[in-house]
Design a protein around this motif. Sequence first.
Motif, mmCIF file in Angstrom:
data_model
loop_
_atom_site.group_PDB
_atom_site.id
_atom_site.type_symbol
_atom_site.label_atom_id
_atom_site.label_comp_id
_atom_site.label_asym_id
_atom_site.label_seq_id
_atom_site.Cartn_x
_atom_site.Cartn_y
_atom_site.Cartn_z
ATOM 1 N N ASP A 32 52.171 -14.948 -57.412
ATOM 2 C CA ASP A 32 50.785 -14.666 -57.783
ATOM 3 C C ASP A 32 50.731 -13.737 -58.984
ATOM 4 O O ASP A 32 51.507 -12.782 -59.098
ATOM 5 C CB ASP A 32 50.044 -14.009 -56.611
ATOM 6 N N VAL A 33 49.797 -14.037 -59.877
ATOM 7 C CA VAL A 33 49.583 -13.229 -61.077
ATOM 8 C C VAL A 33 48.093 -12.963 -61.205
ATOM 9 O O VAL A 33 47.270 -13.855 -61.022
ATOM 10 C CB VAL A 33 50.092 -13.961 -62.344
ATOM 11 N N ILE A 34 47.757 -11.726 -61.490
ATOM 12 C CA ILE A 34 46.362 -11.322 -61.698
ATOM 13 C C ILE A 34 46.212 -10.946 -63.169
ATOM 14 O O ILE A 34 47.017 -10.174 -63.694
ATOM 15 C CB ILE A 34 45.989 -10.111 -60.812
ATOM 16 N N LYS A 35 45.188 -11.494 -63.819
ATOM 17 C CA LYS A 35 44.938 -11.150 -65.219
ATOM 18 C C LYS A 35 43.762 -10.189 -65.282
ATOM 19 O O LYS A 35 42.675 -10.489 -64.824
ATOM 20 C CB LYS A 35 44.640 -12.397 -66.039
ATOM 21 N N GLU A 36 43.999 -9.017 -65.857
ATOM 22 C CA GLU A 36 42.952 -8.027 -66.101
ATOM 23 C C GLU A 36 42.952 -7.701 -67.583
ATOM 24 O O GLU A 36 43.892 -7.079 -68.083
ATOM 25 C CB GLU A 36 43.208 -6.751 -65.290
ATOM 26 N N LYS A 37 41.935 -8.160 -68.274
ATOM 27 C CA LYS A 37 41.838 -8.013 -69.736
ATOM 28 C C LYS A 37 43.081 -8.612 -70.376
ATOM 29 O O LYS A 37 43.309 -9.798 -70.268
ATOM 30 C CB LYS A 37 41.602 -6.561 -70.127
ATOM 31 N N ASP A 38 43.888 -7.808 -71.046
ATOM 32 C CA ASP A 38 45.099 -8.311 -71.705
ATOM 33 C C ASP A 38 46.351 -8.096 -70.885
ATOM 34 O O ASP A 38 47.467 -8.311 -71.369
ATOM 35 C CB ASP A 38 45.278 -7.629 -73.071
ATOM 36 N N ASN A 39 46.211 -7.667 -69.628
ATOM 37 C CA ASN A 39 47.357 -7.362 -68.775
ATOM 38 C C ASN A 39 47.561 -8.431 -67.707
ATOM 39 O O ASN A 39 46.596 -8.953 -67.149
ATOM 40 C CB ASN A 39 47.174 -6.007 -68.083
ATOM 41 N N LEU A 40 48.813 -8.719 -67.418
ATOM 42 C CA LEU A 40 49.166 -9.590 -66.306
ATOM 43 C C LEU A 40 49.851 -8.720 -65.258
ATOM 44 O O LEU A 40 50.805 -8.003 -65.561
ATOM 45 C CB LEU A 40 50.109 -10.706 -66.771
ATOM 46 N N LEU A 41 49.346 -8.775 -64.029
ATOM 47 C CA LEU A 41 49.809 -7.897 -62.958
ATOM 48 C C LEU A 41 50.206 -8.716 -61.744
ATOM 49 O O LEU A 41 49.802 -9.862 -61.595
ATOM 50 C CB LEU A 41 48.697 -6.923 -62.564
ATOM 51 N N GLY A 42 50.961 -8.110 -60.844
ATOM 52 C CA GLY A 42 51.281 -8.741 -59.572
ATOM 53 C C GLY A 42 52.769 -8.873 -59.344
ATOM 54 O O GLY A 42 53.594 -8.646 -60.235
ATOM 55 N N ASP A 43 53.117 -9.249 -58.111
ATOM 56 C CA ASP A 43 54.519 -9.389 -57.737
ATOM 57 C C ASP A 43 55.240 -10.430 -58.586
ATOM 58 O O ASP A 43 56.414 -10.258 -58.923
ATOM 59 C CB ASP A 43 54.648 -9.766 -56.258
ATOM 60 N N GLY A 44 54.549 -11.504 -58.931
ATOM 61 C CA GLY A 44 55.179 -12.547 -59.760
ATOM 62 C C GLY A 44 55.673 -12.004 -61.079
ATOM 63 O O GLY A 44 56.775 -12.322 -61.539
ATOM 64 N N VAL A 45 54.881 -11.155 -61.710
ATOM 65 C CA VAL A 45 55.247 -10.549 -62.996
ATOM 66 C C VAL A 45 56.326 -9.500 -62.797
ATOM 67 O O VAL A 45 57.303 -9.442 -63.564
ATOM 68 C CB VAL A 45 54.007 -9.922 -63.667
ATOM 69 N N ASN A 46 56.187 -8.664 -61.771
ATOM 70 C CA ASN A 46 57.163 -7.604 -61.528
ATOM 71 C C ASN A 46 58.563 -8.163 -61.254
ATOM 72 O O ASN A 46 59.554 -7.657 -61.778
ATOM 73 C CB ASN A 46 56.726 -6.727 -60.347
ATOM 74 N N ILE A 47 58.636 -9.208 -60.455
ATOM 75 C CA ILE A 47 59.937 -9.799 -60.141
ATOM 76 C C ILE A 47 60.528 -10.468 -61.382
ATOM 77 O O ILE A 47 61.722 -10.330 -61.659
ATOM 78 C CB ILE A 47 59.814 -10.784 -58.958
#
Length: 85
Positions: A32-47
């Motif tokens: 899963d990835v969450i987009k907030e403005k210009d940022n991509l967040l979430g476990d998918g991105v962190n891993i």
Amino acid sequence: MCCRISKAIEQRNSTEEATVKLKFRIGINSGDVIKEKDNLLGDGVNIAARLEALAQSGGTTISNQFMTMSKERPNTSSTILFTKS
């Protein structure tokens, strides 16, 4: 996809015009990835970021989760949301 990116970088680096040689590390994960403005967040991105750090210069590290998913759904397309060099 990652093989096409790697080959394109190798071709670019082999030209005489390429005075600076590029070396990328790629980490691939499915999650899963969450987009907030210009940022991509979430476990998918962190891993994916952690996998990228494990890759050799010019190499790619792929999560077991992504490998399993790609074997179970070979006709599924993927979208690149985030790259980091």
